[in-house]
Design an enzyme around this catalytic site. Structure first.
Site, PDB file in Angstrom:
ATOM      1  N   ASP A 161      23.842 -37.130  -4.550  1.00 29.09           N
ATOM      2  CA  ASP A 161      22.938 -36.006  -4.801  1.00 29.09           C
ATOM      3  C   ASP A 161      21.521 -36.341  -4.326  1.00 29.09           C
ATOM      4  OD1 ASP A 161      25.025 -34.691  -6.026  1.00 29.09           O
ATOM      5  OD2 ASP A 161      24.414 -35.275  -8.052  1.00 29.09           O
ATOM      6  N   ARG A 243      27.895 -23.106  -2.985  1.00 26.33           N
ATOM      7  CA  ARG A 243      27.067 -23.542  -4.129  1.00 26.33           C
ATOM      8  C   ARG A 243      25.577 -23.341  -3.862  1.00 26.33           C
ATOM      9  NH1 ARG A 243      29.924 -29.138  -6.409  1.00 26.33           N
ATOM     10  NH2 ARG A 243      32.035 -28.302  -6.544  1.00 26.33           N
TER      11      ARG A 243
END
Length: 520
Positions: A161, A243
């Protein structure tokens, strides 16, 4: 075998990398940590001020960032860290101290509060190195680039991430950042902006998210529904598979964003989530809103969005697109004020304002960029060095003099070994705890005192323990503010002789180290 979306992402990287390199090389005016203020849901729950009022230091390595955190008097002492240059695995080591919990190979903002990270000078780049926020509150990240963070391959960082938040995080403002990958999951990348396990009151504004399989998620599974109250505005999502974001449970406010080349799906509201989606511009994309890849559906309220060459799949099992004729399926009440740009100008205003090294320009709601006015400057930056520091006489705050010092204190039944007076002694190593998981603590004066702000600081090791609360006038019982999580709480100036902080829910036994009060 690679997914088609991953191939599309790689196909545009040569052009994108050249553009990014030019952007970093440009000399731009130095950003100011004091220019502009938080927006959206980050203004709620007491607000998000980061390190305002604290010392300003400058760091050009990840180790220096960790050192700045670890040499503060306490884990909640406000600090502004100005970042310059390239931060990478080679210059990011673990640093130890009582006011931090760091790790090598990642910028670790863990069990801390009241911190601002801001890029200055010609650019701050976190290269293959993610930023991890855990068990923390009141964090600001501005004017930086985070790129090519991987979860597989070499080197790896932060689970792949770019920016990840988890485990009881409150009040985070991420603004004017560039987040980018170089492919999808099969190339080793994960999300650009992820939140899971009880993350609330977050705003992502004026930022770019590019060239990734996954833009970001709110909730790691259908059962992870403790996240929410997240605002996304004036961001560019470009060349993303899906997303943008994925929302499981909770509430999101999504406005004035520009979406270009979403290959598989866009805003995925599912598992009971509610999204308010207004005045966005979607271009050359597929399935930009709906519930996808699950039978547990979410809802949305839509208004003013523009669909430019958007295609839609057919409804089916685990696939519920909101189009081609967008219609609201719920209503969402937004508790803060905001100015909407017309959707038609969104691509251009986002192009002029979003991302790092753009001078922190914003829109005033009139489709025209403007530079926020700086507030008084902070002290000159210093370079942190390892080693002990001399504690200041007491915690500092943007509010001025802490009126709790020298005042009286009382409260409900206290846990053994704790004291009411510990919350107004300026010492973060002492604290008060209720006898159970709920209780109240008060600051009192011999004569009427006007206050408009309180700051609740949790003891080290217990950050995130405080759940819901209310602040009341101890003399009249009038409720001044309600919310959840520790931090800064503001309300209309009130003259009183006693102010009470009542904890109505918590995780375990909460520990209040300081109950600060300020006139303004």
């Amino acid at each position: 075998m690679r997914r088609p979306g991953a191939l599309r992402i790689q196909a545009v990287l040569a052009t994108a990398v050249v553009g990014a390199a030019i952007g970093v090389a440009l000399s731009t005016p130095q950003a100011s940590a004091a220019a502009g203020s938080a927006t959206g849901y980050a203004t709620q729950n007491g607000g998000t001020t980061g390190g305002a009022g604290g010392q300003t230091v400058r760091a050009s390595t990840g180790t220096a960032i960790h050192t700045a955190l670890c040499t503060r008097p306490s884990s909640s002492t406000p600090i502004i860290i100005e970042v310059t240059g390239t931060i990478n695995h080679g210059n990011t080591a673990k640093v130890s101290g009582d006011s931090c919990n760091t790790a090598a190979g990642v910028i670790e903002l863990k069990q801390i509060s009241n911190v601002t990270l801001i890029g200055v000078g010609s650019g701050a780049v976190f290269d293959q190195l993610g930023i991890h926020i855990r068990d923390s509150s009141n964090i600001i990240i501005r004017n930086v680039t985070v790129r090519n963070v991987k979860k597989s391959g070499s080197p790896t960082s932060n689970g792949g991430d770019a920016i990840g938040m988890e485990s009881t995080v409150r009040n985070v403002w991420v603004d004017h950042v560039d987040l980018a990958a170089s492919g999808g999951e099969s190339e080793g990348f994960d999300g650009l902006f992820d939140m899971k396990d009880n993350v609330q009151y977050v705003t992502l504004s004026y930022s770019t998210l590019r060239n990734s399989g996954r833009g970001g998620l709110i909730g790691s599974s259908e059962s992870d529904r403790s996240n929410g109250f997240v605002t996304f505005h004036h961001n560019l999502y470009e060349n993303i598979d899906s997303r943008t974001p994925l929302l499981r449970g909770g509430i999101a406010h999504i406005y004035n964003n520009s979406y270009v080349s979403l290959h598989e799906s866009g805003i995925n509201s599912r598992a009971g989530a509610k999204a308010k989606v207004e005045n966005n511009y979607f271009k050359d994309s597929k399935d930009v809103l709906g519930t996808f890849y699950t039978s547990e559906r979410g809802t949305w309220q839509v208004a003013g969005n523009i669909l430019d060459n958007v295609t839609w799949s057919s409804p089916g099992t685990d696939n519920y697109p909101a189009g081609p004729n967008l219609a609201s399926t719920t209503t969402v009440s937004i508790p803060y004020s905001y100015a909407l740009d017309g959707a038609g100008c969104v691509p251009e205003i986002v192009r002029q304002t979003a991302g790092a090294n753009t001078g922190l320009k914003e829109s005033g709601g009139n489709c025209s960029p403007q530079t926020p006015s700086p507030t008084p400057t902070t002290p000159s930056p210093t370079t942190p060095t390892p080693g002990p520091t001399t504690p200041t006489p007491g915690p500092t705050s943007p509010g001025g003099v802490n009126l709790s010092i020298g005042a009286g204190a009382d409260g409900s039944s206290k846990a053994s070994g704790t004291s009411y007076g510990n919350v107004r002694d300026g010492n973060m190593s002492t604290y008060w705890s209720p006898a159970g998981s709920t209780g109240s603590i008060s600051i009192k004066w011999g004569s009427a005192t006007s206050i408009s702000r309180v700051v609740i600081r949790e003891a080290a090791g217990s950050v995130g323990g405080i759940g819901s609360w209310r602040v009341t006038n101890g003399g009249t019982g009038a409720v001044l503010a309600t919310g959840s999580g520790a931090g800064t709480i503001t309300f209309a100036a009130t003259s009183l002789t006693k102010v009470t902080f009542e904890i109505t829910s918590s995780t375990g036994t909460p520990k209040v180290a300081e109950f600060e009060t300020y006139a303004g």
